[in-house]
Motif scaffolding. Structure first.
Motif, PDB file in Angstrom:
ATOM      1  N   GLY A 237       0.681  -1.311   0.038  1.00  0.00           N
ATOM      2  CA  GLY A 237       0.015  -0.141  -0.103  1.00  0.00           C
ATOM      3  C   GLY A 237       1.000   1.225   0.045  1.00  0.00           C
ATOM      4  O   GLY A 237       0.263   2.314  -0.019  1.00  0.00           O
ATOM      5  N   ILE A 238       1.972   1.241   0.098  1.00  0.00           N
ATOM      6  CA  ILE A 238       2.920   2.522   0.163  1.00  0.00           C
ATOM      7  C   ILE A 238       3.588   2.455  -1.290  1.00  0.00           C
ATOM      8  O   ILE A 238       4.531   1.479  -1.708  1.00  0.00           O
ATOM      9  N   ARG A 552       1.820   3.261  10.174  1.00  0.00           N
ATOM     10  CA  ARG A 552       1.433   4.473   9.298  1.00  0.00           C
ATOM     11  C   ARG A 552       1.138   5.713  10.583  1.00  0.00           C
ATOM     12  O   ARG A 552       0.986   5.503  11.607  1.00  0.00           O
ATOM     13  N   PRO A 553       1.386   6.669   9.966  1.00  0.00           N
ATOM     14  CA  PRO A 553       0.981   7.928  11.024  1.00  0.00           C
ATOM     15  C   PRO A 553      -0.675   7.628  11.215  1.00  0.00           C
ATOM     16  O   PRO A 553      -1.240   7.811  10.329  1.00  0.00           O
ATOM     17  N   ARG A 554      -0.824   7.966  12.365  1.00  0.00           N
ATOM     18  CA  ARG A 554      -2.239   8.031  13.003  1.00  0.00           C
ATOM     19  C   ARG A 554      -2.245   9.438  13.860  1.00  0.00           C
ATOM     20  O   ARG A 554      -2.697   9.063  15.225  1.00  0.00           O
ATOM     21  N   PHE A 555      -2.393  10.376  13.407  1.00  0.00           N
ATOM     22  CA  PHE A 555      -2.348  11.566  14.218  1.00  0.00           C
ATOM     23  C   PHE A 555      -3.923  12.221  14.076  1.00  0.00           C
ATOM     24  O   PHE A 555      -4.678  12.254  13.070  1.00  0.00           O
ATOM     25  N   ALA A 556      -4.417  12.177  15.326  1.00  0.00           N
ATOM     26  CA  ALA A 556      -6.047  12.495  15.523  1.00  0.00           C
ATOM     27  C   ALA A 556      -6.190  13.359  16.539  1.00  0.00           C
ATOM     28  O   ALA A 556      -5.239  13.848  17.444  1.00  0.00           O
ATOM     29  N   LEU A 557      -7.067  14.405  16.378  1.00  0.00           N
ATOM     30  CA  LEU A 557      -7.632  15.406  17.348  1.00  0.00           C
ATOM     31  C   LEU A 557      -8.803  14.958  17.958  1.00  0.00           C
ATOM     32  O   LEU A 557      -9.708  14.231  17.886  1.00  0.00           O
ATOM     33  N   ASP A 558      -8.482  14.863  19.421  1.00  0.00           N
ATOM     34  CA  ASP A 558      -9.434  14.827  20.649  1.00  0.00           C
ATOM     35  C   ASP A 558      -9.580  15.973  21.274  1.00  0.00           C
ATOM     36  O   ASP A 558      -9.031  16.829  21.836  1.00  0.00           O
ATOM     37  N   ARG A 559     -11.353  16.160  21.355  1.00  0.00           N
ATOM     38  CA  ARG A 559     -11.783  17.362  22.024  1.00  0.00           C
ATOM     39  C   ARG A 559     -12.607  16.760  23.281  1.00  0.00           C
ATOM     40  O   ARG A 559     -13.140  17.509  23.945  1.00  0.00           O
ATOM     41  N   SER A 560     -12.418  15.159  23.553  1.00  0.00           N
ATOM     42  CA  SER A 560     -13.249  14.739  24.588  1.00  0.00           C
ATOM     43  C   SER A 560     -12.754  15.152  26.084  1.00  0.00           C
ATOM     44  O   SER A 560     -13.453  14.831  26.967  1.00  0.00           O
ATOM     45  N   LEU A 599       5.457  10.924   6.039  1.00  0.00           N
ATOM     46  CA  LEU A 599       5.989   9.605   6.185  1.00  0.00           C
ATOM     47  C   LEU A 599       7.423   9.318   5.468  1.00  0.00           C
ATOM     48  O   LEU A 599       8.367   8.903   6.074  1.00  0.00           O
ATOM     49  N   ARG A 600       7.301   9.890   4.210  1.00  0.00           N
ATOM     50  CA  ARG A 600       8.710   9.722   3.635  1.00  0.00           C
ATOM     51  C   ARG A 600       9.918  10.573   4.452  1.00  0.00           C
ATOM     52  O   ARG A 600      10.918  10.311   4.255  1.00  0.00           O
ATOM     53  N   TYR A 601       9.419  11.792   4.811  1.00  0.00           N
ATOM     54  CA  TYR A 601      10.497  12.595   5.553  1.00  0.00           C
ATOM     55  C   TYR A 601      10.794  11.764   6.688  1.00  0.00           C
ATOM     56  O   TYR A 601      11.955  11.837   7.226  1.00  0.00           O
TER      57      TYR A 601
END
Length: 669
Positions: A237-238, A552-560, A599-601
């Motif tokens: 997949g990459i 893989r990068p899995r950066f997420a925003l949490d407002r909880s 990801l490449r960086y």
């Protein structure tokens, strides 16, 4: 020396990770290729059953026929040395086997008394060494910070090497990129010159759970660049690097004659035996927590087993193995035991020729490591990318403090372009924190609660790596943590348990387990606290959360307002300003981090990868990710697109492709 559980635990405690004969032969061949005259005196400071010394003797016999070779091996393990002596007697090899502690004896050895050192030092980390032992080794060998036993072993070697002497080192590859690896990088640059570096990645050539690297270094100055080769499983997949797209499967005939391994080129039969047993007793063992990269059992092959190796063709190239199938996607939840069972089933299905097929795969892999161009090879049903370049280091003092990376034509130009258009790094904008660490998760973390549930203000939703997707958080498996801290305080202030009688009774039932964390109470803390609670007042603020380990990068925003577990890292928007502009900046950070450019960086600059393509997303790496100027149209477009992706329940491939294009444009010339 078998694979029994007790033996495996003992080997791990003492750092005894045995070197397979094929890997020993490769390492010995690289050392021998740098030696041009005899006689040759060779040291292995942690020789186990002698595999590395037997391998270097064979390699030198092929390179310098008739030259006298003197072998000296140290180890504390009497069983390993007894085996080495028996093997030497059977094969007529003369060697000096010393049952002694090399680190205790090294100061008494004459300077410049060895022409070559070949070593697989014991791998025992600071936690297992014990504080007093680690401190003593730091003082004796001038080391700093967190160490493992590899560091003092390497520190002792340059003084013992003759000018122009060659070091062949097999150790964990984490020294290439981690902060703790700065000790080893500095040692390899002080009196030595690295000339060849092989990051063997997740090939599982080495049965220890650590990922191995081979370093060849020469005492004194050497002209030319350091060759750098890495091999990692190709990830489904990459898209491949544009420079290597379309590369064919490795042709083992493409071998640089200057770096050919004499044992491989000769097509000889290799003896696979126990080797490299490490006998230094580190003292009190035990650690405060398991480490993913060092967990697992280690073992060695059966003595006397023979691996078939196909003969070379007349032109020196090797006969190709059977045609490989296309890449197969493994089940995401498949356990190592399940994969091993699949491998055994595949071996049975292939029949009696399967042994030769495995030997062919190893032959192709080592030939590709010796080659001059990138290649694809197969091993145990998986496809690996072999990448060839040169070692790139920062100038001056930063050469050791900053992790090492590979330099490649074209790729370096791309990196330079990104750096020229970079506005800031992630680390410039805000603190990147690890999540909480209770060091007693069985007490503090659960999906279903009893008594403490009646005092819900101490139970907080907990985000773990299981919950994280790119852009958003999936709390389908709701986990909560007992968090005994005042949430309005800027630093950890434990609650008064008298106000929470049901929680107090629950904790009291587990007092024995909690008070066993003596390091916590020894630091003046309450017995019921977490080891790392982080900043309680910041949990209510929106934050960017990402897992420590992920392919893989899995950066997420949490407002909880949830608490973040120790298997994740987080960036509080309070550190970015805490206003609407802070959320825009968080969107820009997530956009870059979750993009193909990000990801490449990461792979080019940080490059800390584990098995099966997993990466470490820790502070020292994430802090280096680049950001474009937030005021530019390209950056504003990234922010808008990320807000849309965060709002979507199932972001699709089209949205990701659009984001990748926007991020590329932001760093384009």
């Amino acid at each position: 020396m078998g694979r029994d559980g007790a033996g495996a635990r003992e080997r791990k405690r003492h750092g005894r990770h045995y070197t397979p004969a094929t890997l020993a032969g490769f390492l010995a061949g690289r050392v021998a290729a740098r030696i041009s005259t005899g006689p040759v005196r060779v040291l292995d400071p942690a020789c186990g059953s002698g595999e590395l010394l037997f391998a270097i003797r064979d390699a030198l016999a092929g390179r310098l026929p008739g030259a006298p070779v003197e072998l000296v091996g140290y180890d504390l393990d009497p069983a390993g040395l007894a085996l080495a002596r028996r093997r030497a007697a059977r094969s007529g090899v003369e060697a000096e086997w010393r049952q002694s502690d090399f680190l205790a004896d090294c100061a008494e050895l004459p300077a410049e008394s060895f022409d070559a050192v070949i070593a697989n030092p014991p791998y025992v980390r600071t936690q297992q060494l014990g504080g007093a032992a680690a401190q003593a080794l730091r003082g004796q060998f001038g080391l700093r910070g967190r160490i493992d036993l590899t560091h003092p072993f390497v520190a002792a070697l340059p003084r013992l090497m003759a000018p122009g002497g060659v070091l062949g080192l097999l150790c964990a590859n984490r020294f290439l990129t981690t902060k703790a690896g700065a000790n080893l990088r500095a040692l390899l640059l002080a009196d030595l010159t690295p000339v060849e570096l092989y990051d063997l990645g997740d090939t599982k050539l080495f049965e220890a759970a650590v990922l191995p690297a081979v370093t060849i270094a020469v005492r004194g100055a050497v002209r030319g660049d350091c060759r750098y080769v890495s091999v990692y499983e190709e990830e489904a997949g990459i898209a491949p690097d544009p420079e290597s797209a379309g590369e064919p499967t490795a042709d083992p005939g493409t071998v640089d004659p200057e770096i050919a391994d004499p044992r491989i080129a000769g097509g000889e039969i290799a003896d696979v035996g126990i080797a490299g047993g490490k006998g230094r007793d580190p003292g009190a063992a035990g650690s405060e927590g398991a480490d993913l990269e060092t967990a697992g059992s280690e073992g060695a092959g059966e003595i006397g087993a023979v691996r078939a190796v196909l003969p070379p063709r007349r032109d020196g190239s090797f006969e190709r193995g059977p045609t490989r199938p296309g890449p197969q996607r493994r089940g995401a939840g498949q356990s190592p035991a399940g994969r091993a069972a699949d491998a055994r089933a595949g071996s049975r299905a292939r029949g009696p020729d399967s042994c030769a097929g495995t030997a062919n795969e190893e032959r192709e892999l080592f030939a590709a490591l010796n080659g001059t161009t990138d290649a694809m090879v197969w091993r145990q049903g998986r496809r690996f990318a072999v990448t060839v370049g040169e070692l790139a280091m920062e100038p001056g003092a930063a050469a050791a403090s900053v992790g090492w990376r590979m330099s490649r034509v074209g790729h370096d130009d791309w990196l330079r372009g990104v750096s020229e258009r970079m506005w800031r790094t992630f680390g410039d904008l805000g603190r990147i924190r690890v999540g909480i660490k209770t060091n007693a998760d069985k007490v503090f973390i659960a999906a279903h609660w009893g008594d403490p549930a009646d005092e819900p203000e101490l139970l907080r939703d907990l985000i773990t790596h299981h919950d994280l997707r790119p852009w958003w958080i999936d709390r389908s498996r709701r986990t909560r943590v007992l968090y005994p801290y005042e949430l309005t305080r800027t630093h950890r202030v434990p609650v008064d348990l008298a106000r929470y009688p049901r929680t107090a009774a629950y904790l009291e039932r587990h007092r024995e387990m909690l008070t066993a964390r003596g390091y916590l109470t020894g630091a003046g803390r309450e017995w019921f606290e977490h080891w790392v609670p982080q900043r309680p007042h910041l949990w209510r603020t929106p934050k960017v959360v990402f897992p420590d380990i992920s392919d893989r990068p899995r950066f997420a925003l949490d407002r909880s307002g949830a608490v973040v577990n120790g298997d994740c890292y987080w960036i509080s928007l309070a550190d970015l300003g805490g206003d609407a502009g802070a959320e825009d900046m968080a969107c820009l950070m997530m956009g870059v981090a979750n993009s193909s450019l990000g990801l490449r960086y990461y792979d080019a600059v940080c490059g800390n990868r584990l098995y099966s393509g997993r990466r470490r997303w820790i502070t020292q790496y994430v802090s280096r990710l680049p950001l474009p100027d937030p005021g530019t149209p390209a950056a504003l477009a990234i922010m808008r697109r990320v807000r849309e992706l965060v709002a979507e329940s199932e972001p699709g491939a089209a949205g990701q492709a659009e984001l990748d294009e926007l991020v590329d444009r932001a760093f384009a010339g």
